[in-house]
Design an enzyme around this catalytic site. Structure first.
Site, short mmCIF file in Angstrom:
data_model
loop_
_atom_site.label_atom_id
_atom_site.label_comp_id
_atom_site.label_asym_id
_atom_site.label_seq_id
_atom_site.Cartn_x
_atom_site.Cartn_y
_atom_site.Cartn_z
N PHE A 138 0.86 -1.18 0.00
CA PHE A 138 0.00 0.00 0.00
C PHE A 138 0.89 1.23 0.00
O PHE A 138 1.71 1.42 0.89
CB PHE A 138 -0.94 0.05 1.21
CG PHE A 138 -1.89 1.21 1.12
CD1 PHE A 138 -3.03 1.13 0.33
CD2 PHE A 138 -1.62 2.40 1.78
CE1 PHE A 138 -3.89 2.22 0.20
CE2 PHE A 138 -2.48 3.50 1.66
CZ PHE A 138 -3.61 3.40 0.87
N ASP A 223 9.45 2.58 1.35
CA ASP A 223 8.29 3.30 1.87
C ASP A 223 8.25 3.05 3.37
O ASP A 223 7.79 2.00 3.83
CB ASP A 223 7.02 2.80 1.17
CG ASP A 223 5.77 3.49 1.68
OD1 ASP A 223 5.83 4.08 2.78
OD2 ASP A 223 4.73 3.42 1.00
N LYS A 252 3.14 10.30 8.00
CA LYS A 252 2.51 9.86 9.25
C LYS A 252 3.15 10.44 10.52
O LYS A 252 2.87 11.57 10.88
CB LYS A 252 2.50 8.33 9.30
CG LYS A 252 1.54 7.73 8.27
CD LYS A 252 1.24 6.30 8.55
CE LYS A 252 0.36 5.64 7.51
NZ LYS A 252 -1.06 5.94 7.63
C1 LIG Z 1 3.14 2.33 3.78
C2 LIG Z 1 2.25 3.47 3.40
N1 LIG Z 1 2.55 4.20 2.33
C3 LIG Z 1 1.78 5.24 1.95
C4 LIG Z 1 0.64 5.58 2.64
C5 LIG Z 1 -0.18 6.76 2.19
O1 LIG Z 1 -0.04 7.80 3.10
P1 LIG Z 1 -1.11 9.02 3.13
O2 LIG Z 1 -2.40 8.44 3.59
O3 LIG Z 1 -0.50 10.01 4.09
O4 LIG Z 1 -1.18 9.56 1.74
C6 LIG Z 1 0.28 4.82 3.75
C7 LIG Z 1 -0.97 5.13 4.49
O5 LIG Z 1 -1.53 4.33 5.18
C8 LIG Z 1 1.10 3.74 4.16
O6 LIG Z 1 0.80 2.99 5.21
#
Ligand SMILES: Cc1ncc(COP(=O)(O)O)c(C=O)c1O
Length: 397
Positions: A138, A223, A252
């Site tokens: 994700f 990520d 986050k």
């Molecule tokens: C691993 C990871 N990457 C990207 C995102 C996307 O982040 P945002 O919701 O701040 O766009 C998330 C959100 O849950 C995530 O857990």
């Protein structure tokens, strides 16, 4: 206003993109949040791994108050000190040499995708653009990050997605090797798949990916939006593997509750971004950066929080492990640090609702995986309370 009226307005005025709990949160302190009826909850969600320091950390609050009185926003056509100071701290405490600031996780992934393609084209002078990503991943909801996300359920109805991504099974180095071709420019991976069900790869996986990327002169992009900033018991997830990436995405927990994202990279890779190549109006906003700097300093200067995460995580998994022995519908308990998952054979939705009734906020992902991401300052007593509640709830199933 009474809670039922607030909820009615929410349904009337807010687009229906979330299945929300029927709860209006109005206040937070440390590990606790409070609803519009004055009820207290222990928060094992932390705004989805955001409030790592707990809610309304005093240093973050003071930094925000001070900065709000001084300067809230300037364009990136000018320099601003909170942005520079935050970048300095991020660089001093990571593999990276340079930072690009944005406002969310998905935006930092967009930046990483653009940086990887541009690096191949402008620096390596090669026609490479394809990025290998992992099934169950994700990476966010905007088109690039959505297309990198190898879960079709998120693409449904939004096709065509952006071309140039190749999906392979997670935790399978052979599959990554098999996906390589003359157009590959990068591998994008989460050290632990959070949204994908708290999937923890083999301890050697990131090391193998690093060796694969080195051998083929492609970028390793991590990520760390969910795993970063102490969540797994180290400042960054990659530290467990004894490697460093070429590019990393953060968001986050970075802002201590304020929206901010960051893209970090080595000098070698960062040179691909030249003036006009990428940008953001709000990215690196002084207010968000002042909050993030205070949050970073609070995390780094505290000698207890991060080292404690591993101990608390082990304690947590041990407690949940006892429930696994007791209830046959518990399939597995897994995780690292305070990113903990419990996979069930039954839907997790009802368990989340039952926990809510007991004054505990938890989350469920992939329908059957209970996910726990409390503030890193959670206590053993609070973990005990949660486990006792889940035990009571499971006993009724
Ligand atoms: C691993 C990871 N990457 C990207 C995102 C996307 O982040 P945002 O919701 O701040 O766009 C998330 C959100 O849950 C995530 O857990």
């Amino acid at each position: 206003m009474i809670t039922s009226d607030i909820l009615a307005d929410s349904h009337k005025y807010i687009m229906n993109t979330y299945s929300r709990q029927p709860l209006v949160l109005v206040k937070g302190r440390g590990t606790k949040v409070y609803d519009s009826d004055g009820r207290e909850y222990i928060d094992f969600v932390s705004g989805v791994a955001v409030c790592n320091l707990g809610h309304c950390h005093p240093r973050v609050v003071v930094a925000l108050q001070k900065q709000a009185q001084r300067l809230m926003h300037v364009s990136n056509h000018f320099h601003n000190e909170p942005q520079i100071n935050l970048a300095k701290v991020l660089v001093a405490n990571s593999f990276a040499d340079k930072v690009f600031f944005c406002n969310s996780g998905t935006e930092s992934v967009e930046g990483a995708i653009k940086l990887a393609r541009r690096y191949a084209r402008e620096v390596l002078k090669q026609d490479r653009f394809e990025i290998i990503t992992m099934r169950g991943s994700f990476h966010g909801r905007t088109y690039g990050a959505l297309s990198a996300t190898a879960q079709e359920k998120f693409h449904k109805g939004f096709e065509p997605i952006v071309p140039g991504f190749r999906y392979v099974p997670f935790n399978d180095i052979k599959a990554v090797e098999g996906a390589l071709n003359a157009h590959t420019c990068a591998v994008l991976v989460e050290p632990i798949q959070g949204e994908g069900g708290v999937s923890v790869p083999a301890p050697t996986y990131l090391k193998e990916l690093r060796a694969f990327c080195d051998k083929n002169n492609i970028l390793l992009m991590l990520d760390e939006i969910q795993t970063g900033l102490g969540r797994t018991g180290k400042l960054y997830g990659y530290e467990h593997a004894g490697i460093t990436p070429d590019v990393m995405m953060l968001a986050k927990g970075l802002g201590g509750g304020m929206p901010i994202g960051a893209l970090l990279a080595t000098d070698k890779v960062s040179q691909a971004f030249t003036p006009g190549a990428h940008g953001s109006t709000f990215g690196g906003n002084p207010l968000a950066c002042a909050a993030a700097l205070a949050a970073m300093e609070a995390l780094l200067e505290d000698n207890i929080i991060i080292p404690n995460v591993a101990l608390l995580g082990a304690y947590f998994q041990q407690g949940l492990g006892k429930l696994k022995q007791k209830y046959s519908f518990v399939r597995e308990v897994r995780g690292q640090g305070l990113l903990v998952g419990m996979e069930l054979d039954i839907p997790g939705k009802d368990i989340v609702a039952a926990c809510l009734r007991e004054g505990l906020l938890i989350n469920c992902t992939m329908d059957t995986v209970l996910r726990f991401m409390p503030p890193l300052i959670i206590t053993e007593e609070e973990i005990d309370l949660l486990i006792a509640s889940i035990d009571r709830i499971f006993a009724k199933h």
